[in-house]
Design a protein around this motif. Structure first.
Motif, PDB file in Angstrom:
ATOM      1  N   GLY A   1      -7.236  12.969 -12.668  1.00 26.60           N
ATOM      2  CA  GLY A   1      -8.481  12.975 -13.418  1.00 26.60           C
ATOM      3  C   GLY A   1      -8.563  11.881 -14.479  1.00 26.60           C
ATOM      4  O   GLY A   1      -9.625  11.624 -15.008  1.00 26.60           O
ATOM      5  N   ARG A   2      -7.464  11.237 -14.775  1.00 24.77           N
ATOM      6  CA  ARG A   2      -7.456  10.156 -15.758  1.00 24.77           C
ATOM      7  C   ARG A   2      -7.784   8.835 -15.069  1.00 24.77           C
ATOM      8  O   ARG A   2      -7.745   8.715 -13.850  1.00 24.77           O
ATOM      9  N   ASN A   3      -8.064   7.826 -15.896  1.00 27.25           N
ATOM     10  CA  ASN A   3      -8.452   6.520 -15.375  1.00 27.25           C
ATOM     11  C   ASN A   3      -7.368   5.914 -14.485  1.00 27.25           C
ATOM     12  O   ASN A   3      -7.666   5.420 -13.395  1.00 27.25           O
ATOM     13  N   ASP A   4      -6.112   5.933 -14.927  1.00 27.02           N
ATOM     14  CA  ASP A   4      -5.035   5.338 -14.131  1.00 27.02           C
ATOM     15  C   ASP A   4      -4.942   5.993 -12.757  1.00 27.02           C
ATOM     16  O   ASP A   4      -4.865   5.302 -11.738  1.00 27.02           O
ATOM     17  N   TYR A   5      -4.952   7.309 -12.725  1.00 26.38           N
ATOM     18  CA  TYR A   5      -4.834   8.033 -11.461  1.00 26.38           C
ATOM     19  C   TYR A   5      -5.997   7.684 -10.532  1.00 26.38           C
ATOM     20  O   TYR A   5      -5.800   7.391  -9.346  1.00 26.38           O
ATOM     21  N   ASN A   6      -7.212   7.716 -11.049  1.00 29.92           N
ATOM     22  CA  ASN A   6      -8.392   7.437 -10.224  1.00 29.92           C
ATOM     23  C   ASN A   6      -8.375   6.010  -9.686  1.00 29.92           C
ATOM     24  O   ASN A   6      -8.656   5.776  -8.508  1.00 29.92           O
ATOM     25  N   CYS A   7      -8.044   5.070 -10.543  1.00 25.86           N
ATOM     26  CA  CYS A   7      -8.000   3.669 -10.112  1.00 25.86           C
ATOM     27  C   CYS A   7      -6.889   3.435  -9.105  1.00 25.86           C
ATOM     28  O   CYS A   7      -7.077   2.709  -8.128  1.00 25.86           O
ATOM     29  N   TRP A   8      -5.723   4.035  -9.327  1.00 29.13           N
ATOM     30  CA  TRP A   8      -4.621   3.858  -8.382  1.00 29.13           C
ATOM     31  C   TRP A   8      -4.934   4.504  -7.043  1.00 29.13           C
ATOM     32  O   TRP A   8      -4.590   3.962  -5.996  1.00 29.13           O
ATOM     33  N   ALA A   9      -5.577   5.663  -7.055  1.00 26.42           N
ATOM     34  CA  ALA A   9      -5.937   6.323  -5.792  1.00 26.42           C
ATOM     35  C   ALA A   9      -6.965   5.491  -5.018  1.00 26.42           C
ATOM     36  O   ALA A   9      -6.824   5.292  -3.803  1.00 26.42           O
TER      37      ALA A   9
ATOM     38  N   ALA B   1       0.836  -1.207   0.000  1.00 33.59           N
ATOM     39  CA  ALA B   1       0.000   0.000   0.000  1.00 33.59           C
ATOM     40  C   ALA B   1       0.869   1.255   0.000  1.00 33.59           C
ATOM     41  O   ALA B   1       0.545   2.245  -0.676  1.00 33.59           O
ATOM     42  N   ILE B   2       1.981   1.226   0.718  1.00 37.38           N
ATOM     43  CA  ILE B   2       2.889   2.378   0.733  1.00 37.38           C
ATOM     44  C   ILE B   2       3.539   2.553  -0.637  1.00 37.38           C
ATOM     45  O   ILE B   2       3.637   3.677  -1.150  1.00 37.38           O
ATOM     46  N   VAL B   3       3.982   1.454  -1.236  1.00 33.48           N
ATOM     47  CA  VAL B   3       4.563   1.526  -2.589  1.00 33.48           C
ATOM     48  C   VAL B   3       3.538   2.083  -3.569  1.00 33.48           C
ATOM     49  O   VAL B   3       3.840   2.960  -4.387  1.00 33.48           O
ATOM     50  N   GLU B   4       2.323   1.609  -3.460  1.00 35.07           N
ATOM     51  CA  GLU B   4       1.270   2.090  -4.363  1.00 35.07           C
ATOM     52  C   GLU B   4       0.960   3.564  -4.122  1.00 35.07           C
ATOM     53  O   GLU B   4       0.717   4.315  -5.073  1.00 35.07           O
ATOM     54  N   ALA B   5       0.978   3.984  -2.876  1.00 34.76           N
ATOM     55  CA  ALA B   5       0.713   5.393  -2.571  1.00 34.76           C
ATOM     56  C   ALA B   5       1.778   6.302  -3.167  1.00 34.76           C
ATOM     57  O   ALA B   5       1.482   7.419  -3.599  1.00 34.76           O
ATOM     58  N   THR B   6       3.018   5.832  -3.205  1.00 36.11           N
ATOM     59  CA  THR B   6       4.080   6.651  -3.812  1.00 36.11           C
ATOM     60  C   THR B   6       3.971   6.697  -5.328  1.00 36.11           C
ATOM     61  O   THR B   6       4.502   7.617  -5.953  1.00 36.11           O
ATOM     62  N   LEU B   7       3.277   5.723  -5.913  1.00 35.11           N
ATOM     63  CA  LEU B   7       3.157   5.672  -7.373  1.00 35.11           C
ATOM     64  C   LEU B   7       1.919   6.385  -7.917  1.00 35.11           C
ATOM     65  O   LEU B   7       1.805   6.559  -9.124  1.00 35.11           O
ATOM     66  N   VAL B   8       1.002   6.759  -7.042  1.00 31.98           N
ATOM     67  CA  VAL B   8      -0.234   7.395  -7.507  1.00 31.98           C
ATOM     68  C   VAL B   8       0.064   8.672  -8.287  1.00 31.98           C
ATOM     69  O   VAL B   8      -0.565   8.945  -9.312  1.00 31.98           O
ATOM     70  N   ASN B   9       1.048   9.443  -7.852  1.00 29.96           N
ATOM     71  CA  ASN B   9       1.337  10.709  -8.525  1.00 29.96           C
ATOM     72  C   ASN B   9       1.962  10.519  -9.911  1.00 29.96           C
ATOM     73  O   ASN B   9       2.155  11.487 -10.630  1.00 29.96           O
ATOM     74  N   LYS B  10       2.281   9.276 -10.292  1.00 27.12           N
ATOM     75  CA  LYS B  10       2.797   9.010 -11.643  1.00 27.12           C
ATOM     76  C   LYS B  10       1.686   9.120 -12.685  1.00 27.12           C
ATOM     77  O   LYS B  10       1.961   9.305 -13.864  1.00 27.12           O
ATOM     78  N   GLY B  11       0.455   8.998 -12.251  1.00 24.39           N
ATOM     79  CA  GLY B  11      -0.676   9.132 -13.160  1.00 24.39           C
ATOM     80  C   GLY B  11      -1.104  10.580 -13.290  1.00 24.39           C
ATOM     81  O   GLY B  11      -0.784  11.429 -12.458  1.00 24.39           O
ATOM     82  N   VAL B  12      -1.847  10.887 -14.341  1.00 25.30           N
ATOM     83  CA  VAL B  12      -2.358  12.238 -14.570  1.00 25.30           C
ATOM     84  C   VAL B  12      -3.679  12.369 -13.824  1.00 25.30           C
ATOM     85  O   VAL B  12      -4.591  11.558 -13.998  1.00 25.30           O
TER      86      VAL B  12
END
Length: 170
Positions: A133-141, A120-131
């Motif tokens: 409002g886009r699908n990747d960002y929303n799904c990762w968040a 979860a910590i690794v994933e939280a650090t990667l959320v900002n890699k997405g744009v």
């Protein structure tokens, strides 16, 4: 050759294991109703449902562009499958006598809490890699949020497992 209706064999639940599947009103259900009602079993249901959400949300994106998501996917799918397996064993009340269940479940829940928290910590650090409002960002968040919830539920399960293990030692 006529069959005598008075000579029919009477089948009881002790003589036939097939009636224990809950298919008749006289048979016993295949799961333990009392164990389903405890809080630790509810946490297992939460872990299965939220764990499925975590890896389904990640897998619906282009996570493969970032290698740390491989670790996140490994942890989420691995522990989802193991938790599903544990749930089936608990529901079927299939205890193998040679396995120290209290110790095994305690170790499982502790390692799951630690590794899921790291994922979860690794994933939280990667959320900002997405744009944003886009699908990747929303799904990762959303997946990050659910990953932290699953981590908390594994920590709660570890607590209840510790209490059970401690009770069994005494």
């Amino acid at each position: 050759m006529a069959e005598n209706p008075n000579s029919r064999a009477v089948i009881t639940t002790e003589s036939s294991p097939y009636l224990e599947c809950g298919s008749s009103s006289a048979g016993t259900p295949w799961y333990d109703k009392q164990s389903v009602l405890s809080l630790s079993e509810y946490l297992i249901f939460v872990e299965v449902i939220l764990g499925l959400l975590v890896w389904a949300l990640i897998s619906s994106t282009e996570y493969f562009r970032f290698s740390p998501f491989g670790w996140v996917m490994f942890v989420t799918v691995f522990y989802w499958l193991l938790t599903l397996f544990l749930l089936i064993i608990k529901l079927a009340n299939g205890r193998i006598r040679q396995v120290p269940w209290a110790t095994a479940v305690l170790i499982f829940n502790c390692t799951a809490a630690l590794l899921y928290t790291s994922a979860a910590i690794v994933e939280a650090t990667l959320v900002n890699k997405g744009v944003r409002g886009r699908n990747d960002y929303n799904c990762w968040a959303a997946s990050t949020f659910f990953a932290f919830l699953v981590s908390l539920s594994y920590a709660g399960s570890a607590f209840f497992s510790y209490k059970s293990w401690h009770r069994e030692d005494e």
